[in-house]
Design an enzyme around this catalytic site. Structure first.
Site, mmCIF file in Angstrom:
data_model
loop_
_atom_site.group_PDB
_atom_site.id
_atom_site.type_symbol
_atom_site.label_atom_id
_atom_site.label_comp_id
_atom_site.label_asym_id
_atom_site.label_seq_id
_atom_site.Cartn_x
_atom_site.Cartn_y
_atom_site.Cartn_z
ATOM 1 N N CYS A 1 0.895 -1.126 -0.085
ATOM 2 C CA CYS A 1 0.146 0.069 -0.150
ATOM 3 C C CYS A 1 0.881 1.031 0.225
ATOM 4 O O CYS A 1 1.691 1.341 1.082
ATOM 5 C CB CYS A 1 -1.083 0.173 1.253
ATOM 6 N N CYS B 1 0.522 3.419 3.007
ATOM 7 C CA CYS B 1 1.096 2.914 4.400
ATOM 8 C C CYS B 1 2.791 3.086 4.136
ATOM 9 O O CYS B 1 3.249 3.412 5.098
ATOM 10 C CB CYS B 1 1.002 1.252 4.474
ATOM 11 N N ASP C 1 -0.584 16.271 -2.491
ATOM 12 C CA ASP C 1 -0.757 15.202 -3.762
ATOM 13 C C ASP C 1 0.435 15.270 -4.730
ATOM 14 O O ASP C 1 0.757 16.509 -5.099
ATOM 15 C CB ASP C 1 -2.028 15.438 -4.271
ATOM 16 N N HIS D 1 -4.156 1.567 8.280
ATOM 17 C CA HIS D 1 -4.965 1.286 7.160
ATOM 18 C C HIS D 1 -6.298 0.884 7.094
ATOM 19 O O HIS D 1 -6.720 0.099 7.659
ATOM 20 C CB HIS D 1 -3.941 0.017 6.314
ATOM 21 N N ASN E 1 -13.035 9.834 -2.922
ATOM 22 C CA ASN E 1 -13.441 8.750 -4.127
ATOM 23 C C ASN E 1 -13.537 7.437 -3.362
ATOM 24 O O ASN E 1 -12.742 6.965 -2.821
ATOM 25 C CB ASN E 1 -12.695 8.937 -5.165
ATOM 26 N N HIS F 1 -6.260 3.129 0.299
ATOM 27 C CA HIS F 1 -6.034 3.518 1.534
ATOM 28 C C HIS F 1 -6.698 4.956 1.714
ATOM 29 O O HIS F 1 -6.467 5.868 0.995
ATOM 30 C CB HIS F 1 -4.468 3.746 1.714
ATOM 31 N N HIS G 1 -8.497 8.324 2.193
ATOM 32 C CA HIS G 1 -8.130 9.656 1.820
ATOM 33 C C HIS G 1 -8.998 10.566 1.600
ATOM 34 O O HIS G 1 -9.904 10.358 0.507
ATOM 35 C CB HIS G 1 -6.495 9.631 1.144
ATOM 36 N N HIS H 1 -9.288 14.007 -0.189
ATOM 37 C CA HIS H 1 -8.794 15.264 -1.027
ATOM 38 C C HIS H 1 -9.121 16.469 -0.339
ATOM 39 O O HIS H 1 -10.370 16.765 -0.263
ATOM 40 C CB HIS H 1 -9.079 15.215 -2.438
HETATM 41 P P1 5GP Z 1 -7.893 8.774 -5.650
HETATM 42 O O1 5GP Z 1 -7.980 8.426 -7.163
HETATM 43 O O2 5GP Z 1 -7.568 7.141 -4.929
HETATM 44 O O3 5GP Z 1 -8.800 9.251 -4.843
HETATM 45 O O4 5GP Z 1 -6.566 9.470 -5.353
HETATM 46 C C1 5GP Z 1 -5.414 8.996 -5.292
HETATM 47 C C2 5GP Z 1 -4.519 10.369 -5.015
HETATM 48 O O5 5GP Z 1 -3.098 9.894 -4.596
HETATM 49 C C3 5GP Z 1 -4.088 10.856 -6.545
HETATM 50 O O6 5GP Z 1 -4.572 12.066 -6.848
HETATM 51 C C4 5GP Z 1 -2.594 10.637 -6.769
HETATM 52 O O7 5GP Z 1 -1.960 11.697 -7.516
HETATM 53 C C5 5GP Z 1 -2.009 10.625 -5.335
HETATM 54 N N1 5GP Z 1 -0.906 9.670 -5.194
HETATM 55 C C6 5GP Z 1 -0.622 8.660 -5.745
HETATM 56 N N2 5GP Z 1 0.465 8.017 -5.278
HETATM 57 C C7 5GP Z 1 1.063 9.201 -4.784
HETATM 58 C C8 5GP Z 1 2.264 9.266 -4.081
HETATM 59 O O8 5GP Z 1 3.220 8.357 -4.208
HETATM 60 N N3 5GP Z 1 2.593 10.367 -3.498
HETATM 61 C C9 5GP Z 1 1.612 11.372 -3.215
HETATM 62 N N4 5GP Z 1 2.124 12.421 -2.719
HETATM 63 N N5 5GP Z 1 0.467 11.239 -3.914
HETATM 64 C C10 5GP Z 1 -0.002 10.038 -4.398
HETATM 65 ZN ZN ZN Z 2 -2.456 1.627 3.701
#
Ligand code: 5GP
Ligand code: ZN
Length: 118
Positions: free
Chosen positions: A5, A8, A31, A47, A87, A98, A100, A102
């Site tokens: 993950c 994580c 992000d 997690h 999302n 995991h 989150h 935004h």
């Molecule tokens: P989701 O589409 O799952 O709601 O959003 C995942 C978010 O995580 C995306 O906006 C993506 O840019 C961000 N993200 C993915 N991998 C990483 C990472 O390794 N570091 C950071 N800082 N953001 C990440």
């Molecule tokens: Zn996780």
């Protein structure tokens, strides 16, 4: 820590991140592909895969994450408001499993909705 993950790994420090807040249960970082001038991710350190996977035990934690979003947005420079998005699952087009939140903002109003580029 759940193996493989990415968030994580960010919590453990194995993967670097640009952190803006950390306490014993919450981590907030920028992000990697910001969609707005301010784009933070608020995550629980433990997690939890998604908003569809929380239990009643997590309600307090979720409240503290959401309740502090205004503080995090303001500290990051979004002083006149912000948008929160969670999302969830396939329909919500969640990429990282995991949980989150935004936090999107900046110094000008965002579009009516935020669309993905892909
Ligand atoms: P989701 O589409 O799952 O709601 O959003 C995942 C978010 O995580 C995306 O906006 C993506 O840019 C961000 N993200 C993915 N991998 C990483 C990472 O390794 N570091 C950071 N800082 N953001 C990440
Ligand atoms: Zn996780």
């Amino acid at each position: 820590m759940t193996q493989d993950c990415i968030f994580c790994k960010i919590v453990s420090g194995e993967v670097p991140s640009d952190k803006v807040h950390e306490d014993d249960e919450i981590l907030v970082f920028k992000d990697i592909h910001p969609q707005t001038p301010v784009h933070l991710l608020v995550i629980p350190k433990k997690h939890i895969s998604s908003l569809a996977d929380i239990t009643e035990e997590d309600y307090g934690l979720l409240g503290r994450m959401m309740g502090r979003a205004h503080l995090f947005a303001t500290k990051a420079g979004s002083i006149n408001g912000f948008r929160t998005i969670v999302n969830t699952g396939e329909v919500g087009r969640q990429d990282v499993y995991h949980l989150h939140i935004h936090v999107l903002g900046g110094d000008a109003p965002l579009p009516p909705m935020v669309y993905r580029n892909s």
